[in-house]
Design an enzyme around this catalytic site. Structure first.
Site, PDB file in Angstrom:
ATOM      1  N   ASP A 144      10.501  10.239  14.794  1.00  0.00           N
ATOM      2  CA  ASP A 144      11.554  10.931  14.053  1.00  0.00           C
ATOM      3  C   ASP A 144      12.492  11.660  15.012  1.00  0.00           C
ATOM      4  OD1 ASP A 144      10.381   9.993  11.865  1.00  0.00           O
ATOM      5  OD2 ASP A 144       9.832  11.941  10.999  1.00  0.00           O
ATOM      6  N   ALA A 145      11.911  12.247  16.062  1.00  0.00           N
ATOM      7  CA  ALA A 145      12.737  13.018  16.988  1.00  0.00           C
ATOM      8  C   ALA A 145      13.758  12.111  17.672  1.00  0.00           C
ATOM      9  CB  ALA A 145      11.844  13.677  18.031  1.00  0.00           C
ATOM     10  N   TYR A 162      14.918   9.331  16.526  1.00  0.00           N
ATOM     11  CA  TYR A 162      15.880   8.911  15.509  1.00  0.00           C
ATOM     12  C   TYR A 162      16.928  10.003  15.297  1.00  0.00           C
ATOM     13  CZ  TYR A 162      17.646   7.735  10.834  1.00  0.00           C
ATOM     14  OH  TYR A 162      18.448   7.454   9.773  1.00  0.00           O
ATOM     15  N   SER A 195     -10.144   8.511  10.513  1.00  0.00           N
ATOM     16  CA  SER A 195     -10.413   7.138  10.055  1.00  0.00           C
ATOM     17  C   SER A 195     -11.883   6.813  10.247  1.00  0.00           C
ATOM     18  CB  SER A 195      -9.533   6.160  10.815  1.00  0.00           C
ATOM     19  OG  SER A 195      -9.771   6.327  12.167  1.00  0.00           O
ATOM     20  N   LEU A 196     -12.282   5.667   9.794  1.00  0.00           N
ATOM     21  CA  LEU A 196     -13.681   5.258   9.868  1.00  0.00           C
ATOM     22  C   LEU A 196     -13.874   4.305  11.027  1.00  0.00           C
ATOM     23  CD1 LEU A 196     -14.028   4.500   6.090  1.00  0.00           C
ATOM     24  CD2 LEU A 196     -15.344   6.247   7.290  1.00  0.00           C
ATOM     25  N   GLU A 253     -18.732   1.128  -1.343  1.00  0.00           N
ATOM     26  CA  GLU A 253     -17.589   0.959  -2.263  1.00  0.00           C
ATOM     27  C   GLU A 253     -16.516   0.132  -1.564  1.00  0.00           C
ATOM     28  OE1 GLU A 253     -15.310   4.924  -2.311  1.00  0.00           O
ATOM     29  OE2 GLU A 253     -16.987   5.225  -0.924  1.00  0.00           O
ATOM     30  N   LYS A 302     -13.229  -1.070   0.311  1.00  0.00           N
ATOM     31  CA  LYS A 302     -12.228  -0.432   1.175  1.00  0.00           C
ATOM     32  C   LYS A 302     -10.863  -0.917   0.702  1.00  0.00           C
ATOM     33  CE  LYS A 302     -11.172   0.487   6.009  1.00  0.00           C
ATOM     34  NZ  LYS A 302      -9.737   0.324   5.945  1.00  0.00           N
ATOM     35  N   ASP A 306      -7.020  -1.662   0.490  1.00  0.00           N
ATOM     36  CA  ASP A 306      -5.991  -1.898   1.504  1.00  0.00           C
ATOM     37  C   ASP A 306      -4.649  -1.370   1.007  1.00  0.00           C
ATOM     38  OD1 ASP A 306      -4.836  -2.729   3.781  1.00  0.00           O
ATOM     39  OD2 ASP A 306      -4.865  -4.875   3.319  1.00  0.00           O
ATOM     40  N   ARG A 345      -0.875  10.226   5.384  1.00  0.00           N
ATOM     41  CA  ARG A 345      -1.770  10.554   6.477  1.00  0.00           C
ATOM     42  C   ARG A 345      -1.016  10.908   7.767  1.00  0.00           C
ATOM     43  NH1 ARG A 345      -6.776   7.255   9.096  1.00  0.00           N
ATOM     44  NH2 ARG A 345      -5.259   6.146  10.351  1.00  0.00           N
ATOM     45  N   GLU A 361      -6.496   6.465  -1.985  1.00  0.00           N
ATOM     46  CA  GLU A 361      -5.604   5.385  -1.550  1.00  0.00           C
ATOM     47  C   GLU A 361      -4.578   5.070  -2.635  1.00  0.00           C
ATOM     48  OE1 GLU A 361      -6.717   4.564   1.400  1.00  0.00           O
ATOM     49  OE2 GLU A 361      -5.822   2.649   1.981  1.00  0.00           O
ATOM     50  N   TYR A 395     -11.406   8.803  -3.332  1.00  0.00           N
ATOM     51  CA  TYR A 395     -12.712   8.516  -2.727  1.00  0.00           C
ATOM     52  C   TYR A 395     -13.180   9.573  -1.718  1.00  0.00           C
ATOM     53  CZ  TYR A 395      -9.460   6.450   0.642  1.00  0.00           C
ATOM     54  OH  TYR A 395      -8.417   6.244   1.493  1.00  0.00           O
ATOM     55  N   LYS A 415     -21.037   5.429   3.063  1.00  0.00           N
ATOM     56  CA  LYS A 415     -21.038   6.864   3.392  1.00  0.00           C
ATOM     57  C   LYS A 415     -22.413   7.441   3.094  1.00  0.00           C
ATOM     58  CE  LYS A 415     -16.276   7.060   1.811  1.00  0.00           C
ATOM     59  NZ  LYS A 415     -15.429   7.305   0.644  1.00  0.00           N
ATOM     60  N   LYS A 452     -15.964  -4.392   7.681  1.00  0.00           N
ATOM     61  CA  LYS A 452     -14.778  -5.191   7.381  1.00  0.00           C
ATOM     62  C   LYS A 452     -15.156  -6.621   6.995  1.00  0.00           C
ATOM     63  CE  LYS A 452     -11.022  -3.726   8.305  1.00  0.00           C
ATOM     64  NZ  LYS A 452     -10.257  -3.205   9.408  1.00  0.00           N
ATOM     65  N   CYS A 473      15.112 -37.848   8.162  1.00  0.00           N
ATOM     66  CA  CYS A 473      14.833 -37.011   9.320  1.00  0.00           C
ATOM     67  C   CYS A 473      15.803 -35.832   9.315  1.00  0.00           C
ATOM     68  CB  CYS A 473      15.015 -37.833  10.597  1.00  0.00           C
ATOM     69  SG  CYS A 473      14.972 -36.824  12.088  1.00  0.00           S
ATOM     70  N   CYS A 519      18.189 -36.448  12.779  1.00  0.00           N
ATOM     71  CA  CYS A 519      19.147 -37.546  12.960  1.00  0.00           C
ATOM     72  C   CYS A 519      19.527 -38.213  11.640  1.00  0.00           C
ATOM     73  CB  CYS A 519      18.614 -38.570  13.957  1.00  0.00           C
ATOM     74  SG  CYS A 519      17.275 -39.563  13.269  1.00  0.00           S
ATOM     75  N   CYS A 575      10.235 -40.546  11.105  1.00  0.00           N
ATOM     76  CA  CYS A 575      11.660 -40.810  11.234  1.00  0.00           C
ATOM     77  C   CYS A 575      11.803 -42.208  11.834  1.00  0.00           C
ATOM     78  CB  CYS A 575      12.257 -39.772  12.168  1.00  0.00           C
ATOM     79  SG  CYS A 575      13.801 -40.260  12.929  1.00  0.00           S
ATOM     80  N   CYS A 599      17.171 -40.849  17.732  1.00  0.00           N
ATOM     81  CA  CYS A 599      16.850 -39.519  17.209  1.00  0.00           C
ATOM     82  C   CYS A 599      16.699 -38.520  18.357  1.00  0.00           C
ATOM     83  CB  CYS A 599      15.559 -39.558  16.393  1.00  0.00           C
ATOM     84  SG  CYS A 599      15.100 -37.933  15.767  1.00  0.00           S
TER      85      CYS A 599
HETATM   86  S1  IVH Z   1     -13.266   7.263   3.275  1.00  0.00           S
HETATM   87  C1  IVH Z   1     -12.855  10.040   7.399  1.00  0.00           C
HETATM   88  N1  IVH Z   1     -13.183   5.362   1.497  1.00  0.00           N
HETATM   89  O1  IVH Z   1      -9.668   3.417   5.247  1.00  0.00           O
HETATM   90  C2  IVH Z   1     -12.173   9.012   6.595  1.00  0.00           C
HETATM   91  N2  IVH Z   1     -11.503   5.361   3.171  1.00  0.00           N
HETATM   92  O2  IVH Z   1     -10.413   3.775   8.285  1.00  0.00           O
HETATM   93  C3  IVH Z   1     -12.764   8.890   5.215  1.00  0.00           C
HETATM   94  N3  IVH Z   1      -9.868   3.564   2.924  1.00  0.00           N
HETATM   95  O3  IVH Z   1      -7.754   6.088   6.296  1.00  0.00           O
HETATM   96  C4  IVH Z   1     -12.144   7.796   4.479  1.00  0.00           C
HETATM   97  N4  IVH Z   1     -10.718   2.678   1.115  1.00  0.00           N
HETATM   98  O4  IVH Z   1      -7.033   4.946   4.186  1.00  0.00           O
HETATM   99  C5  IVH Z   1     -12.599   5.871   2.598  1.00  0.00           C
HETATM  100  N5  IVH Z   1     -13.225   3.784  -0.172  1.00  0.00           N
HETATM  101  C6  IVH Z   1     -12.658   4.284   0.898  1.00  0.00           C
HETATM  102  C7  IVH Z   1     -11.492   3.715   1.465  1.00  0.00           C
HETATM  103  C8  IVH Z   1     -10.953   4.282   2.602  1.00  0.00           C
HETATM  104  C9  IVH Z   1      -9.741   2.605   1.998  1.00  0.00           C
HETATM  105  C10 IVH Z   1      -8.970   3.721   4.074  1.00  0.00           C
HETATM  106  C11 IVH Z   1      -8.417   5.095   4.238  1.00  0.00           C
HETATM  107  C12 IVH Z   1      -8.820   5.533   5.593  1.00  0.00           C
HETATM  108  C13 IVH Z   1      -9.234   4.259   6.261  1.00  0.00           C
HETATM  109  C14 IVH Z   1     -10.411   4.563   7.166  1.00  0.00           C
END
Ligand code: IVH
Length: 801
Positions: free
Chosen positions: A44-45, A47, A93-94, A127, A129, A131, A150, A186, A238, A302, A326, A420, A423, A443, A449
């Site tokens: 941002d800076a 920009y 993040s995880l 549960e 994940k 996207d 985030r 999410e 979540y 978790k 994943k 083609c 040609c 062709c 060609c």
């Molecule tokens: S728990 C400490 N649960 O995945 C982070 N994250 O790499 C706890 N995500 O940034 C996050 N589904 O955007 C959690 N059921 C779920 C999720 C989830 C998607 C995303 C989330 C997070 C990233 C973690």
């Protein structure tokens, strides 16, 4: 990169105008990336600095303010961009896991960290994940007061006004909820809503989104909340951030409370008590993936007890209590923007999918193969479809299919061109000997060609052919278009035209540089250093060409690009004919004695090799044969010592015994001369290759090209195989890095000694030569009990020091 800028006060009007133009283009591009694609490339800076500079120049030169000036556009200035929001509890993040072993390790780590006894059960939630993009919703006194993305985890963007428009996000929590709580989860878009949105975008002439994630992000980060309101965004809760008093002591209990408060929670959340249960739920979710109606990219585990989560804490930026398992990362979905047709050196039209860029297993993919016409029809792939792309190793990515719910209404079945694209000659599918249509449409332009000609040149200079370093695809195209190289022989005369090459290449580079400036607003490199670099490059290219006036005969043959003549055939022909003169002589003779179609038909019957064919033809000349075959067909055929299956195949091909006699007699009249037979009976060569060779040779123009090429190049006889080595006839594979020689060299030694080099290890492998950092092949070899050699042992064995 930071560059000293000329102070605005020192600008001439001309310089100011030029910089304003550049800034307008550059800022517009950043706006597009930021708002349109949701993928900013500068901070941002940085920009803001661009916009300030623009304003400063405009302040000094008000007459030069452009119509497309960024200062005239609303909705993109720094003030209008989102405010910042700090996360008091960071949004982290995880860590990721990719296989079952990673899940056991995760649980093992948790157990060790908490020092749990054998019998202690570790409860873990599992549960999907989602996207989408993560969001933190802050409720104070039950009211939603702030929503923040985030960002970098510590500071995100304040998108409260936009989130207020999302129906699924409660604006108030019920009595009983804590006075302060940050609910995290999410934001995402369903497949159906994504498809409908893209459809609307097309109708409005607006840009479409590549996938639901981008589309959710783009929708959330609209400067005008009304636009966000019109986009069907959804939400799953979540996790949480700052909270005064948690409504439970376990992950499950808190999420249950969220549900009670009417926050959407995912119905596939389960509590598991062992690694096996986790994996079973993972597979269950994976199986449901396609029908969920929204994108997920894995399963999140978790630790259930929050006191344990507390003790486990974090390591760098991820919690020890969680893991994202994943899904196999090699597949992704994206939009197929266009199907392009490429023309190969033999005229084959190959469809190529141009994709909206997508990361598949860590690599950005923009093209994928669609194989051929039938494949597109079978999969019913259409331009505009959201397609599933798969990338395996280094092979060209493939399109597995499309996602029906995301098919736009405008998508029509793809019509494969019958001419083609380069040609404009007819493109046809030939009928094979078997009566089936060839899968490939070609062709018919042949020598006229240009696409085929350029592809032939690229093949000629390629690594396993003439291996002319520095020639590459771009030189092939450029020199062909400039008329400097029309056929391979011209390459060896290029040194007479240095000036012309320099001119052509520099001109092209200039055009490319201009296009780059127009696209990115970046200044071109200094023209002088650019031209020096180009001259050097051309000198090197000419030196590389000089180096190739002699070349092994097998490479020479392969380089000609004759259909069906690959490297192995090149070698077989070189070995058989010894010299190029020998080869031309054999081709000459064979061309004069080509067989007729009846003979070819007979030879193509399964089981009818050269010997059987000769026996049948000899028999056909005898009158008794026709009598006996009509009387007792199978006995008569068996008396020729034909296998039962061959007899069956002959009957299948020709119908009745009478018909066999008739056709075999005709075949006898159309039999080829010896030279043809000899050629087609060489190992690795058969009727198809022989015919390809002769079709090529009989074309006067091709003969002329070969003869002119021979004025410049001398093909050398290849070394006879040294057949008394210990490795002759063996299959060898290599793994790891060799230190004394390159892989290429080692392979050449093996082949020279008559060994076959395999790319992978199987039960047919005799030796595996393992260099340093040997990989999975070594494991495979050990498992199969295959002899492994060190590099030193290999050198000893082959005497290749
Ligand atoms: S728990 C400490 N649960 O995945 C982070 N994250 O790499 C706890 N995500 O940034 C996050 N589904 O955007 C959690 N059921 C779920 C999720 C989830 C998607 C995303 C989330 C997070 C990233 C973690």
């Amino acid at each position: 990169m930071a560059k000293a800028q000329k102070p605005v006060e020192e600008h001439t009007a001309e310089e100011a105008a030029a910089e304003l133009a550049r800034l307008a283009a550059e800022i517009a591009e950043h706006d597009r990336r930021y708002h349109g694609e949701d993928a900013p490339v500068i901070s941002d800076a940085a920009y803001d600095a661009l916009r300030l500079r623009n304003e400063a120049i405009e302040g000094r030169f008000p007459d030069l303010v452009r119509d497309d000036s960024p200062s005239k556009r609303v909705g993109a200035g720094p003030a209008e961009r989102f405010g910042k929001a700090r996360h008091l509890v960071p949004m982290l993040s995880l860590s990721n896991g990719f296989n079952d072993g990673d899940v056991s390790e995760f649980i093992g780590r948790v157990r060790r960290f908490l020092n749990l006894g054998q019998d202690e059960v570790v409860e873990v939630t599992a549960e999907p994940k989602i996207d989408g993009l993560s969001i933190s919703l802050r409720y104070e006194n039950l009211k939603l007061i702030q929503a923040a993305t985030r960002g970098d985890g510590l500071e995100g963007e304040n998108v409260t006004a936009n989130v207020m428009t999302i129906a699924e996000v409660p604006k108030r929590l019920p009595q009983g909820a804590p006075d302060v709580i940050e609910v995290r989860g999410e934001i995402y878009m369903s497949h159906k809503d994504f498809a409908a949105l893209n459809e609307k975008q097309v109708q409005a002439g607006e840009k479409t989104f590549a996938n639901p994630r981008n589309s959710a992000a783009g929708s959330l980060r609209q400067l005008d909340p009304e636009i966000t309101a019109s986009r069907p965004l959804r939400f799953f809760a979540y996790a949480w951030g700052e909270v005064l008093e948690l409504p439970g002591e376990t992950q499950m209990a808190v999420i249950a409370a969220f549900g009670d408060w009417r926050l959407p929670v995912n119905p596939l959340l389960r509590l598991c008590r062992s690694v096996d249960e986790l994996l079973a739920h993972y597979r269950h979710i994976e199986a449901l993936r396609a029908e969920l109606g929204y994108d997920i990219d894995g399963v999140v585990y978790k630790v259930n007890r929050l006191d344990w989560q507390q003790r486990l804490g974090f390591v760098s930026r991820s919690p020890r209590w969680g893991l994202a398992h994943k899904f196999s990362a090699e597949k992704a979905t994206t939009v197929l923007e266009k199907i392009d047709i490429q023309v190969g050196r033999t005229g084959a039209l190959t469809p190529v999918a141009r994709l909206h860029p997508v990361t598949v297993g860590g690599v950005v993919v923009t093209n994928a193969t669609l194989h051929n016409e039938d494949e597109i029809a079978r999969k019913d792939i259409r331009e505009g479809d959201t397609v599933i792309v798969q990338r395996a190793g280094d092979v060209i990515p493939q399109i597995l299919g499309f996602v029906p719910e995301r098919r736009p209404a405008y998508a029509t079945p793809y019509v494969f061109p019958t001419e083609c694209p380069v040609c404009k000659s007819h493109a046809v599918r030939e009928e094979r000997a078997s009566g089936k249509m060839d899968a490939v449409r070609r062709c018919t332009g042949g020598l006229v060609c240009p696409a085929q000609a350029v592809e032939r040149l690229k093949h000629f200079v390629s690594r396993n052919a003439f291996d002319i370093e520095g020639f590459g695809d771009s030189y092939a195209q450029l020199l062909f278009e400039a008329g400097l190289v029309r056929n391979p022989a011209d390459i060896f005369r290029l040194h007479h035209q240095v000036e012309e090459i320099r001119r052509v290449v520099l001109q092209k580079r200039l055009v490319q540089a201009k296009e780059r400036v127009a696209r990115t607003g970046k200044k071109p490199k200094k023209v002088i250093s650019e031209s020096e670099r180009t001259y050097k490059e051309i000198d090197n290219l000419l030196l590389a060409i000089e180096d190739r006036h002699t070349i092994p005969l097998n490479r020479f043959i392969y380089a000609l690009g004759i259909p069906n003549v690959g490297e192995a055939t090149g070698k077989a022909l070189a070995k058989f004919s010894g010299t190029i003169e020998g080869l031309l002589r054999i081709l000459d003779e064979a061309a004069q004695g080509r067989p007729g179609s009846e003979w070819k038909r007979l030879s193509s019957v399964e089981g009818v090799g050269p010997i059987t064919c000769a026996r049948l033809l000899d028999a056909a000349k005898l009158e008794e044969f026709s009598d006996s075959i009509n009387a007792r067909p199978s006995d008569a055929l068996k008396s020729l010592r034909l296998a039962n299956t061959t007899v069956d195949n002959l009957i299948k091909e020709y119908g009745s015994p009478e018909s066999i006699v008739k056709h075999v007699s005709q075949a006898a009249l159309q039999a080829p001369k010896d030279a043809y037979r000899q050629l087609s009976e060489i190992k690795d060569i058969g009727l198809v290759v022989t015919d390809s060779l002769l079709d090529f040779y009989e074309e006067g123009h091709n003969r002329e090209i070969v003869l002119t090429l021979l004025l410049e190049v001398k093909p050398e006889q290849i070394h006879e195989l040294e057949s008394n080595s210990l490795i002759t006839g063996k299959t060898v594979a290599f793994t790891g890095t060799l230190e004394q020689m390159t892989r290429h060299e080692a392979k050449a030694v093996a082949e020279r000694l008559g060994a076959k080099v395999a790319g992978s290890v199987s039960k047919n492998t005799d030796f595996l030569v393992a260099g340093v950092e040997a990989g999975s092949k070594l494991k495979d070899a050990k498992a199969l009990g295959i002899k492994t050699l060190s590099e030193a042992e290999w050198i000893d064995l082959t005497g290749s020091h």
